[in-house]
Scaffold this motif. Structure first.
Motif, PDB file in Angstrom:
ATOM      1  N   LEU A   1      -6.978 -12.151 -15.625  1.00 24.21           N
ATOM      2  CA  LEU A   1      -7.303 -11.208 -16.694  1.00 24.21           C
ATOM      3  C   LEU A   1      -6.580 -11.592 -17.979  1.00 24.21           C
TER       4      LEU A   1
ATOM      5  N   PRO B   1      -0.426  -5.802   8.994  1.00 24.85           N
ATOM      6  CA  PRO B   1       0.029  -5.002   7.844  1.00 24.85           C
ATOM      7  C   PRO B   1       0.784  -5.826   6.810  1.00 24.85           C
ATOM      8  N   PHE B   2       1.558  -6.806   7.284  1.00 22.39           N
ATOM      9  CA  PHE B   2       2.320  -7.611   6.325  1.00 22.39           C
ATOM     10  C   PHE B   2       1.381  -8.395   5.420  1.00 22.39           C
TER      11      PHE B   2
ATOM     12  N   VAL C   1      -3.979 -10.777 -12.204  1.00 21.50           N
ATOM     13  CA  VAL C   1      -3.407 -10.437 -13.505  1.00 21.50           C
ATOM     14  C   VAL C   1      -3.419 -11.662 -14.405  1.00 21.50           C
TER      15      VAL C   1
ATOM     16  N   ALA D   1      -0.242  -6.239   2.805  1.00 20.69           N
ATOM     17  CA  ALA D   1       0.612  -5.981   1.647  1.00 20.69           C
ATOM     18  C   ALA D   1       0.724  -7.216   0.776  1.00 20.69           C
TER      19      ALA D   1
ATOM     20  N   GLU E   1       8.735  -8.991 -12.784  1.00 20.51           N
ATOM     21  CA  GLU E   1       8.561  -8.731 -11.370  1.00 20.51           C
ATOM     22  C   GLU E   1       9.367  -9.716 -10.530  1.00 20.51           C
TER      23      GLU E   1
ATOM     24  N   LEU F   1       6.390  -2.849  -3.631  1.00 19.19           N
ATOM     25  CA  LEU F   1       6.259  -3.971  -4.563  1.00 19.19           C
ATOM     26  C   LEU F   1       4.796  -4.223  -4.895  1.00 19.19           C
ATOM     27  N   ALA F   2       3.936  -4.169  -3.854  1.00 16.34           N
ATOM     28  CA  ALA F   2       2.517  -4.441  -4.072  1.00 16.34           C
ATOM     29  C   ALA F   2       1.919  -3.407  -5.013  1.00 16.34           C
TER      30      ALA F   2
ATOM     31  N   ALA G   1      -4.030  -9.537  -5.774  1.00 16.68           N
ATOM     32  CA  ALA G   1      -4.394  -8.542  -6.781  1.00 16.68           C
ATOM     33  C   ALA G   1      -3.298  -8.397  -7.836  1.00 16.68           C
ATOM     34  N   GLY G   2      -2.028  -8.492  -7.394  1.00 15.61           N
ATOM     35  CA  GLY G   2      -0.943  -8.205  -8.317  1.00 15.61           C
ATOM     36  C   GLY G   2      -0.523  -9.370  -9.173  1.00 15.61           C
TER      37      GLY G   2
ATOM     38  N   VAL H   1       7.581  -4.035   0.847  1.00 15.61           N
ATOM     39  CA  VAL H   1       6.501  -4.865   0.320  1.00 15.61           C
ATOM     40  C   VAL H   1       5.383  -3.984  -0.226  1.00 15.61           C
ATOM     41  N   PHE H   2       5.169  -2.859   0.431  1.00 14.42           N
ATOM     42  CA  PHE H   2       4.143  -1.912  -0.029  1.00 14.42           C
ATOM     43  C   PHE H   2       4.469  -1.428  -1.443  1.00 14.42           C
TER      44      PHE H   2
ATOM     45  N   VAL I   1       6.486  -8.079   9.883  1.00 18.20           N
ATOM     46  CA  VAL I   1       7.255  -9.058   9.137  1.00 18.20           C
ATOM     47  C   VAL I   1       8.060  -9.935  10.086  1.00 18.20           C
TER      48      VAL I   1
ATOM     49  N   SER J   1       3.089  -3.880  -8.475  1.00 22.17           N
ATOM     50  CA  SER J   1       2.499  -5.040  -9.140  1.00 22.17           C
ATOM     51  C   SER J   1       1.086  -4.728  -9.620  1.00 22.17           C
ATOM     52  N   LEU J   2       0.466  -3.689  -9.037  1.00 28.08           N
ATOM     53  CA  LEU J   2      -0.871  -3.303  -9.512  1.00 28.08           C
ATOM     54  C   LEU J   2      -0.792  -2.423 -10.754  1.00 28.08           C
TER      55      LEU J   2
ATOM     56  N   ASN K   1       6.387  -0.080   8.305  1.00 26.50           N
ATOM     57  CA  ASN K   1       7.340  -1.131   8.636  1.00 26.50           C
ATOM     58  C   ASN K   1       7.333  -2.235   7.588  1.00 26.50           C
ATOM     59  N   VAL K   2       6.422  -2.137   6.614  1.00 25.13           N
ATOM     60  CA  VAL K   2       6.465  -3.067   5.486  1.00 25.13           C
ATOM     61  C   VAL K   2       6.676  -2.278   4.193  1.00 25.13           C
TER      62      VAL K   2
ATOM     63  N   VAL L   1      -2.363  -7.758  -1.391  1.00 27.15           N
ATOM     64  CA  VAL L   1      -2.374  -6.965  -2.618  1.00 27.15           C
ATOM     65  C   VAL L   1      -1.347  -7.504  -3.604  1.00 27.15           C
ATOM     66  N   LEU L   2      -0.159  -7.836  -3.075  1.00 28.53           N
ATOM     67  CA  LEU L   2       0.937  -8.275  -3.948  1.00 28.53           C
ATOM     68  C   LEU L   2       0.601  -9.583  -4.641  1.00 28.53           C
TER      69      LEU L   2
ATOM     70  N   VAL M   1       0.207  -2.773 -13.554  1.00 28.49           N
ATOM     71  CA  VAL M   1      -0.123  -3.400 -14.830  1.00 28.49           C
ATOM     72  C   VAL M   1      -1.599  -3.227 -15.186  1.00 28.49           C
ATOM     73  N   TYR M   2      -2.455  -3.042 -14.154  1.00 27.77           N
ATOM     74  CA  TYR M   2      -3.888  -2.952 -14.444  1.00 27.77           C
ATOM     75  C   TYR M   2      -4.238  -1.755 -15.313  1.00 27.77           C
TER      76      TYR M   2
ATOM     77  N   ILE N   1       4.609  -9.442 -15.360  1.00 25.39           N
ATOM     78  CA  ILE N   1       4.671 -10.567 -14.426  1.00 25.39           C
ATOM     79  C   ILE N   1       6.057 -11.185 -14.462  1.00 25.39           C
TER      80      ILE N   1
ATOM     81  N   LEU O   1      12.434  -3.896   6.662  1.00 20.37           N
ATOM     82  CA  LEU O   1      11.688  -3.609   5.448  1.00 20.37           C
ATOM     83  C   LEU O   1      11.312  -2.140   5.357  1.00 20.37           C
TER      84      LEU O   1
END
Lengths: 103, 166, 396
Positions: B69, B50-51, B66, B54, C159, C122-123, B61-62, C119-120, B128, C126-127, C115-116, B57-58, C129-130, C156, C176
């Motif tokens: 693009l 799971p970490f 970006v 995340a 963040e 934040l992730a 993708a994030g 971070v979830f 984590v 961070s998306l 449990n994250v 994506v962070l 912006v799309y 960016i 977390l």
């Protein structure tokens, strides 16, 4: 529906994505798209690492995938800076046209 | 349930991956690549990470996409032009790639038969805590070296960008 | 109870309350900004303009849905959808209250606890912006493109301080998961002072909190950081070409983002649903006292107003407040709703700050915005994180 999925499916998915990335890198002529194909290959490799981390019940594969991500981020920053500089000097993104060292 | 989720997202990843390669406009390729990354994040979850899902994506993708693009839009890159080199590469490349894929799949299926399976939830080390402690004990030296690498990358990007400005 | 059924019920409740909040957040913003500028704000539609959000929604629904020529159709439609989806997803990990038991079913006032979790969030943010970047690009128009380029660079940049300030309270909470972060702040110093991260040793995170809020303003594209939609420079920025419900989508996404960052700040720094002083020392009576005081003020206004409509509406508001005050005196009711009350009060105060700042500060210039992020916020956040890490290592 079976509760388990063969590990090989994950690995084949990774291989397919890697091949697609390689294909993109070879076929495409836009420098940005080529760069994105490299990222696709890195992602495919990450999937393999994590699948093997699962298979071997060890966290090391995940740590390695983490390092790959960090390196990919650094690479993207430098690579895109280079692309910007190239575009500034040549006004093109086609790799075929960036050939002043040829002949 | 696992198998359905895996099949959906594996199919999505492959379709997005094909789009990355076949779309001629860089923005479409970039969006397809984001799709691949998001699908892979779900698959990481299935593999008990799971970490990393995340972080995938962070970071990918994030942040990275970006940036891509941003550069594509900044340069106002249009669709790719056809060129002779590309045609030759395609002629030689397709058989080679198909061969590579076939060999890889063959080896994978030989080494890991159907009985070696993945069951969601049977391995939960991707938290984590576990990843972090491995990172800061066993892999402390690579970690520190990576920080150096990132620093160098920042300096490189700054130098390249600075030249471009004046 | 069936896990899916329970989740569906919780989801429906959260969605309902959230949508109502978003609708009335916009009303509150117009009212507060109006009062800052010595105006009345919405007043015609319903008493005190309370039906204005519904009228606005109806107007946007009935408007013609224009698609300008030359746009990239798929992405043009997809962008507002993406913006609103991403702004709503983060809500699933926000804990609104402790575990409760209803009719024998025990559950948390939270959709799910990852449990994250941090971070979830934040992730997902961070998306976000799309939505903006794609809207600007797909519009195939000058100003939207400029707006989305600005937005990409800005998000960016901000963040980084945002991530660094989030890391500092995590060091103290050692987890977390957002639920555990709140629980780690649940004791009191000397029986009175709450151990919220903003006051909690070894290093109170006041600086982190302030930097987080500033970065949150930038992440949600609010004044003074609303460069992506600066109307004096870029018409309306990234959503210039949008109309009707697609425009409403962006509008709602902005408010949903505001709600998310404010509830994140509440959870990370202000102790989530925990009361500011222990329940046995009287914090259970605070909601009643507050609503009663509000009722008295409203009643007083209602009795001495020249306008006949005000005379009626203020009295209704007073009665509602008194009713709420009475309800919070019932132990069974207070047990459920006082955590929600505290969470709502803290988040509401932060949201009020957002609106207050909008009515007060002018917009940054673009170079100032970037310099502020990189040469002020980022170093401050980094130094704060290092100091926290050092002190946690020594005293923690």
């Amino acid at each position: 529906m079976p509760q388990t999925i063969p590990l090989s499916w994950y690995l084949v998915l990774s291989a397919v994505l890697f091949a697609l990335g390689a294909a993109g890198f070879v076929f495409r002529r836009n420098i940005i798209t080529m760069f994105m194909s490299i990222e696709l290959m890195l992602n495919a490799v990450n999937l393999t690492f994590i699948a093997f981390a699962y298979h071997l019940r060890q966290v090391d594969g995940q740590v390695f995938a983490f390092f790959v991500m960090v390196v990919a981020a650094a690479e993207a920053a430098v690579g895109l800076a280079i692309i910007l500089t190239v575009f500034k000097n040549r006004a093109t993104l086609q790799v075929d046209e960036i050939a002043s060292m040829k002949n | 349930m696992d198998a359905i989720i895996f099949l959906i997202f594996a199919a999505a990843a492959v379709i997005f991956g094909i789009n990355v390669v076949l779309r001629t406009h860089p923005v479409s390729s970039a969006l397809a690549l984001i799709g691949v990354m998001a699908s892979l994040a779900v698959i990481y979850l299935l593999l008990g990470a799971p970490f990393l899902a995340a972080v995938q994506v962070l970071v990918y993708a994030g942040a990275i996409m970006v940036l891509f693009l941003f550069v594509i839009m900044l340069l106002n890159a249009g669709s790719e032009k056809k060129s002779r080199g590309a045609w030759m590469a395609r002629l030689a490349g397709v058989p080679l790639l198909v061969a590579l894929l076939t060999i890889l799949s063959f080896v994978i299926f030989r080494m890991y038969p159907r009985s070696v399976g993945v069951k969601f939830g049977s391995f939960a080390a991707g938290t984590v805590e576990r990843v972090g402690s491995a990172l800061f004990t066993t892999y402390l030296l690579p970690f520190e070296i990576t920080s150096l690498l990132v620093l160098i990358a920042i300096l490189g990007a700054v130098v390249l960008g600075y030249k471009e400005l004046d | 109870m069936n896990f899916f059924l329970l989740s569906a019920i919780k989801m429906a409740m959260v969605m309902g309350v959230l949508m109502l909040t978003l609708l009335y957040l916009q009303w509150a913003e117009r009212k507060v900004v109006a009062h800052i500028q010595v105006r009345l704000g919405p007043y015609r539609v319903g008493p005190h303009g309370l039906l204005q959000p519904i009228a606005d929604t109806l107007k946007l629904l009935l408007k013609e849905d224009l698609t300008p020529p030359g746009v990239n159709k798929g992405l043009y439609v997809f962008a507002p959808f993406l913006a609103i989806t991403l702004s709503l997803i983060s809500i699933v990990v926000i804990p609104f209250g402790p575990a409760i038991e209803v009719a024998g079913v025990q559950t948390w006032m939270q959709l799910t606890d990852l449990n994250v979790g941090v971070v979830f969030v934040l992730a997902i943010s961070s998306l976000a912006v799309y939505g903006i970047v794609l809207a600007g690009w797909a519009s195939n128009s000058k100003y939207p493109l400029l707006g989305s380029l600005r937005s990409a660079a800005q998000m960016i940049s901000y963040e980084l301080p945002l991530g660094l300030t989030i890391a500092a309270p995590l060091l103290m909470a050692n987890t977390l998961s957002l639920r555990e972060i709140v629980l780690s702040q649940s004791h009191y110093y000397w029986g009175w002072i709450p151990a919220w991260n903003v006051l909690h040793g070894p290093l109170p995170q006041v600086i982190a909190f302030v930097v987080f809020m500033i970065a949150a303003f930038a992440e949600t594209n609010r004044i003074p950081f609303d460069l992506p939609e600066a109307e004096t420079e870029l018409v309306a920025g990234f959503h210039t070409e949008y109309s009707s419900m697609k425009f409403a989508g962006f509008f709602m996404a902005e408010y949903a983002n505001m709600f998310t960052v404010c509830s994140m700040a509440t959870v990370l720094f202000l102790g989530g649903w925990l009361p500011p002083w222990p329940a046995e020392k009287g914090s259970v009576f605070f909601p009643s006292v507050m609503f009663a005081a509000a009722g008295l003020i409203a009643l007083r206004h209602g009795l001495y107003r020249a306008r006949p409509r005000d005379r009626r509406s203020f009295q209704v508001i007073a009665m509602v407040s008194f009713g709420l005050a009475a309800l919070f005196l019932i132990p069974a009711f207070a047990q459920f709703f006082s955590p929600l009350f505290w969470f709502g009060l803290k988040t509401g105060l932060l949201l009020f700050t957002f609106i207050w700042v909008r009515g007060t500060l002018p917009r940054f210039r673009y170079d100032q915005l970037m310099r502020f992020a990189w040469s002020f916020l980022f170093p401050v956040a980094a130094v704060n994180l290092m100091a926290t890490a050092l002190l946690v290592a020594i005293f923690g």
